[in-house]
Design a protein around this motif. Structure first.
Motif, PDB file in Angstrom:
ATOM      1  N   ALA A 193      -1.396 -11.671  -2.683  1.00  0.00           N
ATOM      2  CA  ALA A 193      -2.209 -10.939  -1.715  1.00  0.00           C
ATOM      3  C   ALA A 193      -2.869  -9.719  -2.339  1.00  0.00           C
ATOM      4  O   ALA A 193      -4.010  -9.376  -2.004  1.00  0.00           O
ATOM      5  CB  ALA A 193      -1.342 -10.511  -0.535  1.00  0.00           C
ATOM      6  N   LEU A 194      -2.165  -9.050  -3.256  1.00  0.00           N
ATOM      7  CA  LEU A 194      -2.662  -7.793  -3.804  1.00  0.00           C
ATOM      8  C   LEU A 194      -3.573  -7.952  -5.014  1.00  0.00           C
ATOM      9  O   LEU A 194      -4.483  -7.146  -5.230  1.00  0.00           O
ATOM     10  CB  LEU A 194      -1.488  -6.883  -4.183  1.00  0.00           C
ATOM     11  CG  LEU A 194      -0.648  -6.345  -3.029  1.00  0.00           C
ATOM     12  CD1 LEU A 194       0.439  -5.420  -3.550  1.00  0.00           C
ATOM     13  CD2 LEU A 194      -1.519  -5.592  -2.041  1.00  0.00           C
ATOM     14  N   LEU A 195      -3.344  -8.975  -5.824  1.00  0.00           N
ATOM     15  CA  LEU A 195      -4.114  -9.113  -7.058  1.00  0.00           C
ATOM     16  C   LEU A 195      -5.622  -9.230  -6.829  1.00  0.00           C
ATOM     17  O   LEU A 195      -6.405  -8.634  -7.586  1.00  0.00           O
ATOM     18  CB  LEU A 195      -3.596 -10.302  -7.869  1.00  0.00           C
ATOM     19  CG  LEU A 195      -2.229 -10.077  -8.537  1.00  0.00           C
ATOM     20  CD1 LEU A 195      -1.801 -11.319  -9.311  1.00  0.00           C
ATOM     21  CD2 LEU A 195      -2.270  -8.864  -9.468  1.00  0.00           C
ATOM     22  N   ALA A 213      -3.831  -3.125   3.067  1.00  0.00           N
ATOM     23  CA  ALA A 213      -3.286  -3.421   4.400  1.00  0.00           C
ATOM     24  C   ALA A 213      -3.844  -4.727   4.944  1.00  0.00           C
ATOM     25  O   ALA A 213      -3.103  -5.543   5.516  1.00  0.00           O
ATOM     26  CB  ALA A 213      -3.603  -2.271   5.355  1.00  0.00           C
ATOM     27  N   ALA A 214      -5.141  -4.943   4.783  1.00  0.00           N
ATOM     28  CA  ALA A 214      -5.755  -6.174   5.278  1.00  0.00           C
ATOM     29  C   ALA A 214      -5.197  -7.397   4.563  1.00  0.00           C
ATOM     30  O   ALA A 214      -4.974  -8.447   5.174  1.00  0.00           O
ATOM     31  CB  ALA A 214      -7.272  -6.102   5.109  1.00  0.00           C
ATOM     32  N   ALA A 215      -4.968  -7.268   3.257  1.00  0.00           N
ATOM     33  CA  ALA A 215      -4.497  -8.405   2.469  1.00  0.00           C
ATOM     34  C   ALA A 215      -3.022  -8.705   2.692  1.00  0.00           C
ATOM     35  O   ALA A 215      -2.603  -9.867   2.693  1.00  0.00           O
ATOM     36  CB  ALA A 215      -4.744  -8.138   0.980  1.00  0.00           C
ATOM     37  N   LEU A 216      -2.240  -7.663   2.922  1.00  0.00           N
ATOM     38  CA  LEU A 216      -0.791  -7.822   2.909  1.00  0.00           C
ATOM     39  C   LEU A 216      -0.135  -7.747   4.282  1.00  0.00           C
ATOM     40  O   LEU A 216       0.870  -8.408   4.538  1.00  0.00           O
ATOM     41  CB  LEU A 216      -0.188  -6.734   2.001  1.00  0.00           C
ATOM     42  CG  LEU A 216       1.248  -6.915   1.522  1.00  0.00           C
ATOM     43  CD1 LEU A 216       1.395  -8.207   0.728  1.00  0.00           C
ATOM     44  CD2 LEU A 216       1.649  -5.718   0.666  1.00  0.00           C
ATOM     45  N   ALA A 225       5.317  -2.512  -2.777  1.00  0.00           N
ATOM     46  CA  ALA A 225       5.245  -3.494  -1.686  1.00  0.00           C
ATOM     47  C   ALA A 225       6.479  -4.399  -1.697  1.00  0.00           C
ATOM     48  O   ALA A 225       7.031  -4.723  -0.634  1.00  0.00           O
ATOM     49  CB  ALA A 225       3.973  -4.325  -1.821  1.00  0.00           C
ATOM     50  N   ILE A 226       6.916  -4.803  -2.875  1.00  0.00           N
ATOM     51  CA  ILE A 226       8.108  -5.658  -2.989  1.00  0.00           C
ATOM     52  C   ILE A 226       9.350  -4.899  -2.537  1.00  0.00           C
ATOM     53  O   ILE A 226      10.204  -5.425  -1.811  1.00  0.00           O
ATOM     54  CB  ILE A 226       8.258  -6.157  -4.439  1.00  0.00           C
ATOM     55  CG1 ILE A 226       7.113  -7.140  -4.779  1.00  0.00           C
ATOM     56  CG2 ILE A 226       9.615  -6.832  -4.643  1.00  0.00           C
ATOM     57  CD1 ILE A 226       7.009  -7.474  -6.249  1.00  0.00           C
TER      58      ILE A 226
END
Length: 307
Positions: free
Chosen positions: A7-9, A113-116, A301-302
């Motif tokens: 999601a973040l990459l 935020a949108a991606a994750l 995030a993890i």
């Protein structure tokens, strides 16, 4: 973990692409100031307004989010002032370090935020924008006025005018107002703003990448290293502690912690240049923060997901 990285990459890949496009002169240099202006005044306000206007704000723990977010800023402000003697830098340089301690890059925050975190996380992040933008703007102006190499004394009315003129803040305020009076997204205009807002994240992230200055980053020293650790590690740790203490649930906590973990905003450079801060150091802080965040934000995030 794989889902978080996936999601973040793409978010950070857009930043790198923006840097490559700028370095390769794929687009004329005159394109990037216009892209930044379009993002700041048009597409990001459209995204924030449409999201807050249609969100279920009543389901959010507003006081908890505000307490965690503003508490983090307050603690980081106290810490950076407390370690000022140990940094051994000029007052102008310290004004730039001060900005680096508290100013977040909202573009990256909304994209993450949108991606994750989905729609709910994006709404919480929009609330963080409404809380943080005016707070850090006022604090940064006061810091640059006090420590910067200038003779300006900002008045209360001047500070309020600058805050009110901020398009990101006003988009959140107007969207929330439309939400509270029960209008939500109006017909025609609402769908138009939603479509317009979809352009915010890619254009904004490309502009972030185009603004990176690796020459300034190579000149980074001990103070910039301290700033990077403080903004990308200590700030989210403080936010996480406050979220736990205030009992914020999973997605709300994740949004607040990730917002606290954002690299410094590029707008800090403009203020440093205008108000006598150390502009080269500010460019170094912004670039080092952004590059380091490519590694730090997935880790945070993890960790938040594991709590």
């Amino acid at each position: 973990m794989i889902a978080i990285l996936s999601a973040l990459l793409p978010t950070f890949a857009l930043i790198i692409l923006g840097y490559v496009l700028r370095q390769r002169r794929f687009l004329p240099d005159t394109f990037w100031p216009g892209a930044e202006k379009l993002t700041y005044f048009v597409t990001f306000p459209a995204l924030l307004f449409s999201n807050t206007a249609k969100a279920d704000l009543g389901s959010l723990p507003l006081l908890g989010i505000a307490g965690a977010m503003l508490g983090t800023i307050a603690i980081c402000t106290v810490l950076i002032v407390a370690i000022k003697p140990a940094l051994k830098v000029s007052p102008a340089a310290f004004s730039s370090l001060f900005q680096g301690a508290i100013r977040p890059n909202t573009y990256i925050g909304l994209a993450v935020a949108a991606a994750l975190l989905g729609t709910h996380g994006l709404t919480v992040t929009a609330l963080c924008v409404a809380l943080v933008v005016p707070t850090v703007n006022v604090l940064s102006v006061l810091a640059c006025s006090h420590w910067g190499d200038n003779d300006r004394t900002p008045g209360v009315l001047s500070l309020l005018r600058d805050v009110v003129k901020n398009p990101l803040l006003m988009a959140c305020v107007l969207g929330s107002l439309m939400n509270m009076i029960g209008v939500g997204l109006p017909p025609v205009i609402g769908p138009f703003l939603e479509v317009l807002g979809r352009a915010a994240l890619p254009i904004g992230l490309l502009a972030v990448g185009a603004g990176l200055d690796l020459t300034a980053a190579r000149q980074a020293g001990f103070p910039v290293g301290v700033s990077t650790i403080g903004k990308l590690a200590i700030s989210p740790a403080i936010a996480a502690g406050l979220c736990i203490a205030l009992g914020l649930p999973g997605t709300d906590m994740a949004a607040v912690v990730l917002y606290a973990a954002l690299p410094c905003s590029a707008s800090a450079y403009v203020l440093a240049r205008l108000m006598g801060g150390d502009a080269p150091m500010m460019a170094s802080i912004i670039t080092v923060h952004t590059l380091a965040a490519i590694a730090s934000m997935p880790i945070i995030a993890i960790l938040v997901h594991a709590i």
